[in-house]
Design an enzyme around this catalytic site. Sequence first.
Site, short mmCIF file in Angstrom:
data_model
loop_
_atom_site.label_atom_id
_atom_site.label_comp_id
_atom_site.label_asym_id
_atom_site.label_seq_id
_atom_site.Cartn_x
_atom_site.Cartn_y
_atom_site.Cartn_z
N SER A 1 9.27 12.30 -2.24
CA SER A 1 8.72 10.97 -2.37
C SER A 1 9.65 9.96 -1.78
O SER A 1 9.51 8.84 -1.35
CB SER A 1 8.33 10.86 -3.65
OG SER A 1 9.44 10.52 -4.48
N GLY A 2 10.98 10.47 -1.61
CA GLY A 2 12.03 9.50 -1.09
C GLY A 2 11.87 9.37 0.28
O GLY A 2 12.35 8.67 1.03
N HIS B 1 14.50 12.49 -8.61
CA HIS B 1 15.73 12.87 -7.98
C HIS B 1 16.73 13.22 -9.20
O HIS B 1 17.09 12.83 -10.22
CB HIS B 1 16.43 11.56 -7.31
CG HIS B 1 16.10 11.34 -5.79
ND1 HIS B 1 14.93 12.01 -5.26
CD2 HIS B 1 16.23 10.34 -5.17
CE1 HIS B 1 14.43 11.37 -4.29
NE2 HIS B 1 15.35 10.30 -4.23
N GLN C 1 17.10 15.83 -4.00
CA GLN C 1 16.00 14.57 -3.83
C GLN C 1 14.87 15.27 -3.45
O GLN C 1 14.42 15.97 -2.64
CB GLN C 1 16.67 13.80 -2.73
CG GLN C 1 18.12 13.20 -3.20
CD GLN C 1 18.82 12.16 -2.08
OE1 GLN C 1 20.05 12.24 -2.00
NE2 GLN C 1 18.03 11.32 -1.57
N CYS D 1 18.20 5.17 -3.44
CA CYS D 1 17.73 5.60 -4.55
C CYS D 1 18.75 6.41 -5.30
O CYS D 1 18.87 6.66 -6.52
CB CYS D 1 16.27 6.29 -4.37
SG CYS D 1 16.41 7.64 -2.77
N ASN E 1 12.69 8.31 -8.82
CA ASN E 1 13.39 7.69 -7.65
C ASN E 1 12.31 6.77 -7.31
O ASN E 1 12.73 5.68 -6.54
CB ASN E 1 13.58 8.55 -6.52
CG ASN E 1 12.39 9.49 -6.15
OD1 ASN E 1 11.77 10.48 -7.00
ND2 ASN E 1 11.78 9.27 -4.78
N THR F 1 0.81 -1.11 -0.09
CA THR F 1 -0.13 -0.01 -0.13
C THR F 1 0.74 1.17 0.18
O THR F 1 0.25 2.40 -0.12
CB THR F 1 -0.86 0.03 1.41
OG1 THR F 1 -0.02 -0.16 2.60
CG2 THR F 1 -2.03 -1.09 1.21
N VAL G 1 6.22 2.97 -3.01
CA VAL G 1 7.22 1.97 -3.67
C VAL G 1 6.23 0.60 -4.03
O VAL G 1 6.36 0.16 -4.98
CB VAL G 1 8.44 1.79 -2.74
CG1 VAL G 1 9.20 0.81 -3.61
CG2 VAL G 1 9.16 3.15 -2.75
#
Length: 340
Positions: free
Chosen positions: A160-161, A243, A157, A130, A316, A11, A14
């Site tokens: 979302s990382g 990124h 970056q 990433c 990323n 969920t 990634v």
Amino acid sequence: MGYKVAVVGATGNVGREMLNILAERAFPVDEIAALASRRSLGTEVSFGDRTLKTRDLDAFDFAGWDIALFAIGSDATKTYAPKAARAGCVVIDNSSLYRYDPDVPLVVPEVNAEAVEGYAKKNIIANPNCSTAQMVVALKPLHDRARIKRVVVSTYQSVSGAGKEGMDELWDQTKAIYNPTDEIAPKKFQKQIAFNVIPHIDVFMEDGSTKEEWKMVAETKKIVDSSIKVTATCVRVPVFVGHAEAINLEFEDHLDEDEARDILREAPSIMVVDKREDGGYVTPIECVGDFATFVSRIRQDSTIDNGLNLWVVSDNLRKGAALNAVQIAEVLGQRCLKKG
């Protein structure tokens, strides 16, 4: 006959992307399981044209399953990855937990695909950070030609990382700036991320670097060449996905920019967009949803012998995480498991 594949953390950003990419690349799946914690039990996720309901990771039996793609944090991975591995399921782990374990291969398929063959020591393969993944894709073909001595990299970056919480914080803070009655204090990040940049990703270490910067050093050495010297400055920027990295390279041998450009054009998974004109380069927003690692701004560095500068951009959530994990699964299947 295909593979029985479990996606752990289905969920999350990634995990969902892993399911998308498995479908897009037509990975030979006989059976798929979307696993999540109990609080997400029953949440629906997409797999191609199918909708899957998440199953309880805690109660899941990995026996008889071939591959598990893990997209959960290190703490949970420490509990569940050994359980899956002991059951005979090969774990491809996106967390940092196993990256520096000498008995666990750390793999970027375009760079060191042969390393997957070492998976059997623990039945685990690690996916790199990433920011490292996209960089080493660009470094490897150049290193093969002229041997890289030193890398100086500054990263830009995206949020979302840092997961969904990072994306939500950027969104909420940006809205709050246009509506001064709201004030969204930093929670996920150390300072305001909207309309700002933060030179701090992960925790600080004794030497003044952050753990994210240390990861880029250690992982590049493990994946490409232990003799390469790397120094990194990792910066969080107010971009949702994608990124970017400004990379300065020093080689043992001379490599001119034209030859470097030709080498990169021929290299796997790289797209060179390098025109010396307005807009003749790729930015993060343009790479979203793409499989490629984009390289632009290739030019000589006249301040050192045998120096080049590059601008490298990638999605990323894809090359930096989900895509690389699926590519590892593909190589594992072709070289070792031989099903599908």
